[in-house]
Design an enzyme around this catalytic site. Structure first.
Site, PDB file in Angstrom:
ATOM      1  N   HIS A  19       0.793  -1.226   0.000  1.00 11.10           N
ATOM      2  CA  HIS A  19       0.000   0.000   0.000  1.00 11.10           C
ATOM      3  C   HIS A  19       0.822   1.270   0.000  1.00 11.10           C
ATOM      4  CE1 HIS A  19      -4.176  -1.410   0.562  1.00 11.10           C
ATOM      5  NE2 HIS A  19      -3.605  -2.458   1.117  1.00 11.10           N
ATOM      6  N   LYS A  30      -9.434  13.643   3.780  1.00 14.93           N
ATOM      7  CA  LYS A  30      -8.533  12.490   3.803  1.00 14.93           C
ATOM      8  C   LYS A  30      -7.645  12.664   5.022  1.00 14.93           C
ATOM      9  CE  LYS A  30      -7.087  13.747  -0.370  1.00 14.93           C
ATOM     10  NZ  LYS A  30      -7.092  12.492  -1.106  1.00 14.93           N
ATOM     11  N   ARG A  31      -6.879  11.623   5.392  1.00 16.96           N
ATOM     12  CA  ARG A  31      -5.966  11.806   6.507  1.00 16.96           C
ATOM     13  C   ARG A  31      -5.054  13.004   6.253  1.00 16.96           C
ATOM     14  NH1 ARG A  31      -5.756   8.048  10.805  1.00 16.96           N
ATOM     15  NH2 ARG A  31      -4.097   9.418  11.545  1.00 16.96           N
ATOM     16  N   LYS A  42      -0.027  14.409   1.204  1.00 23.73           N
ATOM     17  CA  LYS A  42      -1.328  14.705   0.616  1.00 23.73           C
ATOM     18  C   LYS A  42      -1.505  16.211   0.375  1.00 23.73           C
ATOM     19  CE  LYS A  42      -3.623  10.627   2.678  1.00 23.73           C
ATOM     20  NZ  LYS A  42      -4.406   9.968   1.610  1.00 23.73           N
ATOM     21  N   THR A  70      -8.692   6.337  -2.854  1.00 20.60           N
ATOM     22  CA  THR A  70     -10.016   5.832  -3.195  1.00 20.60           C
ATOM     23  C   THR A  70     -11.042   6.954  -3.037  1.00 20.60           C
ATOM     24  OG1 THR A  70     -10.196   5.006  -0.926  1.00 20.60           O
ATOM     25  CG2 THR A  70      -9.643   3.401  -2.654  1.00 20.60           C
ATOM     26  N   LYS A  89     -14.631   8.024  -5.235  1.00 22.50           N
ATOM     27  CA  LYS A  89     -15.958   8.324  -4.679  1.00 22.50           C
ATOM     28  C   LYS A  89     -16.464   9.671  -5.184  1.00 22.50           C
ATOM     29  CE  LYS A  89     -14.258   6.265  -0.367  1.00 22.50           C
ATOM     30  NZ  LYS A  89     -13.659   6.672   0.932  1.00 22.50           N
TER      31      LYS A  89
HETATM   32  C1  LIG Z   1     -12.378   6.846   1.301  1.00 24.87           C
HETATM   33  C2  LIG Z   1     -11.964   7.223   2.648  1.00 24.87           C
HETATM   34  C3  LIG Z   1     -10.611   7.485   2.922  1.00 24.87           C
HETATM   35  C4  LIG Z   1      -9.552   7.454   1.847  1.00 24.87           C
HETATM   36  O1  LIG Z   1      -9.453   8.732   1.253  1.00 24.87           O
HETATM   37  P1  LIG Z   1      -8.212   9.127   0.345  1.00 24.87           P
HETATM   38  O2  LIG Z   1      -8.602  10.460  -0.199  1.00 24.87           O
HETATM   39  O3  LIG Z   1      -8.132   8.098  -0.728  1.00 24.87           O
HETATM   40  O4  LIG Z   1      -7.026   9.169   1.210  1.00 24.87           O
HETATM   41  C5  LIG Z   1     -10.261   7.848   4.199  1.00 24.87           C
HETATM   42  N1  LIG Z   1     -11.170   7.951   5.184  1.00 24.87           N
HETATM   43  C6  LIG Z   1     -12.479   7.720   4.959  1.00 24.87           C
HETATM   44  C7  LIG Z   1     -13.430   7.881   6.081  1.00 24.87           C
HETATM   45  C8  LIG Z   1     -12.914   7.337   3.698  1.00 24.87           C
HETATM   46  O5  LIG Z   1     -14.215   7.101   3.492  1.00 24.87           O
END
Ligand SMILES: *Cc1c(COP(=O)(O)O)cnc(C)c1O
Length: 820
Positions: free
Chosen positions: A363, A559-560, A565, A667, A671
């Site tokens: 990952h 995101k985190r 990022k 991911t 979405k």
């Molecule tokens: C999808 C999701 C992530 C991943 O987000 P990235 O932008 O791909 O880092 C992290 N936390 C939650 C709650 C998510 O639903």
């Protein structure tokens, strides 16, 4: 309740609102001891969950029976994290009884939406890695695969986040303290796990003895699939004291860990480590990993013996184990131990079987995120496993590496699972990624670009030795949760517009492209987005007490919080926009709302500084009348799945701006596009494939590519040069550094400024800034042409077929699990 009425096929439950209402009342009174007139949304939530659980359990039994009879190969997904999100609404959707339940609850006088809000998120993951595991469970079940997830039932999941003076404050999240009706204790399947002790030889056999013992109690959470009778199980282990776990011998100062890290049987499953892409390296974490791995392997081997044979020699025909990152990598050594020490399989055959069974998903390429454990620590906690790792390593180096690079000791040192220290006297470290590669038949990256970099940069020698081993499986997300459930209005519009069930075959969305420039369709698509934005505006008002207009561009980065990022780049740009507006309040720009959600690991100083800075800028901007509501900034606290479900359907712009080469896949990006947001992003992770699918005209790509990043580093990069040359960047960084935004603590943002200017700006924020700012100008220009904007938005949504986790799972099935 009758789940299958006569004459109905058995794939969907046939229940009407009357059945549901009756069952809810029965559970209220008989399971919870609550009278109808005392019931509020919380009681209804629990009663309704019990109703659904009843259906689930009935189907789990049927699923297991079918699988036992079919004797299929089972997939076991091992993950330290499963970020499943709320389960009631999703399960109602997947079972096809959401509408009837809405009616039932309306009859009982409490709207279903209010009831669903009473569920707390099971916070059993940090971010993308844990959410992926949850999407994969959904897809494996929807595709009727015999699958089981194994993880830990943490008592405290990821911390709850709030803000004080703009700074992150963490509090424990005892998410299942009130009730968790989905988890069912299965005492019959409990396991005993050994730790510590030492290895002695008895009659030529290694025996691991004088151990401590811990009990693992499984909690089963049903996983429903969409449009299928299959219900799979997520089995989460909780640790308990077992006879023989001698607490006293543990208090004797044998631990280098701090007092809060003191290890007792119960606290093994107490807390999820809050780091994303950064290992904690603590003894308790290693024990967590081994504890859940040992319980899971013992459990699946017992099942194999029950259903197949006492001998494990053909176990690979029936068992596939997927390692979600290296967190469960000790499973390779544990499986070898069971085969050799308990089943009397010889080493070479044990390694063959192990390799047939295991596969590993990588990952991350971040060097600091690659797990390594001190050999001394493994020797202390798992002495037999350390011996077995040495045996695997010996065989690997002296027969397999030797065969490819004869006599090359340098290569043996490079590839050794046990890393020799740079300085003599330092600890030797066990490289868990190498153990995973050596112990698996397949290794996969999670997006095309990432997998190429795994082959070329991370594991080039392994790739040379085993050219077929490292492959790609691009991540995906479940369209059930991330469109059907979270954006019901859009789901209904799509149903009206195209043929077939896109929930089961997301490529069907492609038919929507034909409507991308149809004015009537655009109007409806835009109206749904506007509606979702109104709902989000209400959430923002409630959580942040800021008024935002649904007519503004909703520009989202959730995101985190991590420097790679680059939330800090978004921040610098917002500060620049604000200054541009102050210079010229009549600037012809569309109004914008910048929305953040992110948790920072509690020990990650710069990440926490970025949160603090964003909140302080937000406060200043939101209260400045001069800019006439052209700019708002909000940081929603406690980002988690249930919040993502409210934010994503309301987004116009999706920020996917990581330094190229650092985001393995992402991911969140998928979405957003699925829900009709336009991406501003770098050519990183799955953004590359999203751009391919939607076409270059339908995405805002900017910034350095992976190759340009390495060229720049090679040439020598000095962020100060950019600072000196760019008036705009200089002014915003100086402002951050001036203390003006945080007068009571003028040095508060120093760590961020230093990272950008004095410590080499490792993530190239300064280098990409201008391109990023230009991309935002293109976004603003596009927003002014609504027909173009909505055409792009619809095209994005229609082009996401590839990014269903169903497709990912089918790829795993074919390329890794050998399924027909
Ligand atoms: C999808 C999701 C992530 C991943 O987000 P990235 O932008 O791909 O880092 C992290 N936390 C939650 C709650 C998510 O639903």
């Amino acid at each position: 309740m009758s789940v299958n009425k006569a004459g109905q096929n058995d794939t969907m439950p046939v229940v009407d609102s009357e059945d549901i209402a009756q069952s809810v009342v029965r559970h209220l009174q008989q399971s919870l001891g609550v009278e109808l007139d005392e019931a509020g949304p919380a009681e209804y939530w629990e009663a309704l969950s019990l109703v659904v659980r009843e259906i689930d359990l009935q189907r789990i039994r049927a699923t297991r029976k079918k699988e036992r009879e079919g004797k299929a190969r089972r997939i076991y997904y091992l993950s330290l994290e499963f970020l499943v999100g709320r389960l009631l609404g999703n399960n109602l959707h997947n079972l096809g009884i959401f509408k009837e339940t809405e009616k039932a609850m309306a009859k009982l006088g409490t709207p279903l939406v209010d009831i669903l809000e009473n569920e707390s998120d099971p916070s059993l993951g940090n971010g993308g890695l844990g959410r992926l595991a949850a999407c994969f469970m959904d897809s494996m079940t929807t595709l009727d695969m015999p699958a089981m997830g194994y993880g830990i039932n943490y008592r405290f999941g990821l911390f709850r986040q709030s803000f004080a003076g703009g700074k992150q404050v963490e509090t424990p999240d005892g998410w299942r303290e009130d009730s968790f009706p989905w988890g069912i204790e299965r005492a019959k399947r409990k396991q005993h796990v050994k730790l510590y002790g030492l290895v002695r030889e008895h009659a030529g056999k290694a025996v691991w003895e004088d151990t401590q013992e811990v009990l693992g109690m499984p909690w089963d959470v049903p996983v429903t699939g969409y449009g299928t009778g299959t219900v799979n199980t997520l089995r989460l282990w909780e640790s308990r004291a077992a006879h023989g776990f001698d607490l006293n011998s543990f208090d004797a100062g044998r631990y280098q860990d701090s007092r809060s890290q003191e290890i007792s049987a119960e606290n093994i499953s107490q807390v999820l480590y809050p780091n994303d892409n950064h290992p904690a390296g603590k003894e308790l974490r290693l024990i967590q990993q081994y504890f859940f791995v040992a319980c899971s392997l013992a459990d699946l081997i017992e099942r194999y013996k029950r259903e197949n044979s006492e001998s494990l020699k053909n176990i690979a025909d029936k068992v596939a184990i997927q390692l979600n990152d290296t967190h469960p990598a000790i499973a390779v050594a544990e499986f070898m131990r069971v085969l050799m020490d308990e089943e009397n399989v010889v080493f070479s055959r044990a390694l063959e079987v192990t390799r047939e069974v295991f596969a590993y998903t990588n990952h991350t390429l971040l060097p600091e995120a690659l797990e390594e454990w001190p050999q001394q620590l493994i020797t202390k906690v798992l002495p037999r496993h350390m011996q077995i790792i040495h045996m695997i390593n010996y065989h690997f180096l002296h027969s397999e590496v030797e065969a490819v690079w004869p006599g090359d000791d340098h290569m043996k040192r490079r590839l050794s699972i046990i890393e020799e220290p740079d300085r003599p006297g330092d600890d030797q470290m066990v490289r868990m990624a190498f153990l995973s590669v050596v112990g698996s038949h397949k290794v996969n990256g999670v997006a095309a670009l990432h997998s190429r970099l795994v082959q070329e940069k991370l594991f080039p020698e392994f790739h040379h030795m085993w050219p077929e081993k490292i492959i790609n499986v691009t991540n995906g997300v479940t369209p059930r949760r991330w469109l059907d459930y979270c954006n019901p209005e859009l789901a209904a519009l799509i149903d009206e517009t195209i043929e077939g069930d896109w929930r089961k075959d997301l490529y069907k969305l492609g038919a929507m492209k034909a409507y991308a420039d149809d004015p009537a369709f655009q109007k409806r698509f835009a109206a749904i987005k506007h509606d979702n934005k109104k709902h989000l505006a209400a959430v923002i008002k409630e959580l942040c007490d800021v008024d935002v207009s649904p007519d503004a561009i909703f520009d989202v980065q959730i995101k985190r919080l991590h420097e790679y990022k680059r939330q800090q780049m978004n921040l610098l740009h917002i500060m620049a926009l604000y200054r541009r507006l102050l210079d010229n309040p009549d600037l012809d720009v569309p109004p914008r709302v910048f929305i953040f959600g992110a948790k920072a690991a509690p020990g990650y100083k710069v990440a926490k500084t970025i949160i603090h800075a964003i909140n302080r800028v937000a406060e200043r901007v939101n209260n400045d009348r001069r800019i006439k509501d052209k700019l708002k900034v909000v940081f929603l606290p406690n980002y988690r799945v249930s919040l993502a479900e409210k934010i994503i359907p309301a987004a116009d712009v999706s920020e996917q701006i990581s330094t190229a080469g650092f985001e393995a896949s992402g991911t969140g990006n998928m979405k957003f596009a699925l829900n009709g947001a336009l991406t501003v992003g770098t050519l990183d992770g799955a953004n590359v494939e999203i751009a391919e699918e939607v076409g270059d005209d339908n995405i805002f790509i900017f910034g350095l590519t992976v190759e340009q990043v390495s060229e720049l580093r090679h040439r020598g990069y000095n962020p100060r040069d950019i600072y000196n040359r760019s008036e705009e960047l200089r002014s915003v960084i100086d402002w951050l550094d001036s203390g003006d935004l945080c007068p009571e603590e003028p040095e508060a943002f120093r760590p961020l400024v230093e990272a950008l200017l004095d410590q080499g700006d490792y993530f190239l924020t300064m280098a990409d800034y201008q391109a990023y700012s230009d991309a935002h100008e293109r976004i603003a220009e596009t927003w002014k042409k609504p027909e173009l904007w909505w055409k792009m938005a619809i095209t994005n949504s229609a082009s996401m077929g590839k990014f269903s986790s169903d497709r990912s799972i089918q790829d795993y099935g074919k390329a890794i699990w050998n399924m027909s």
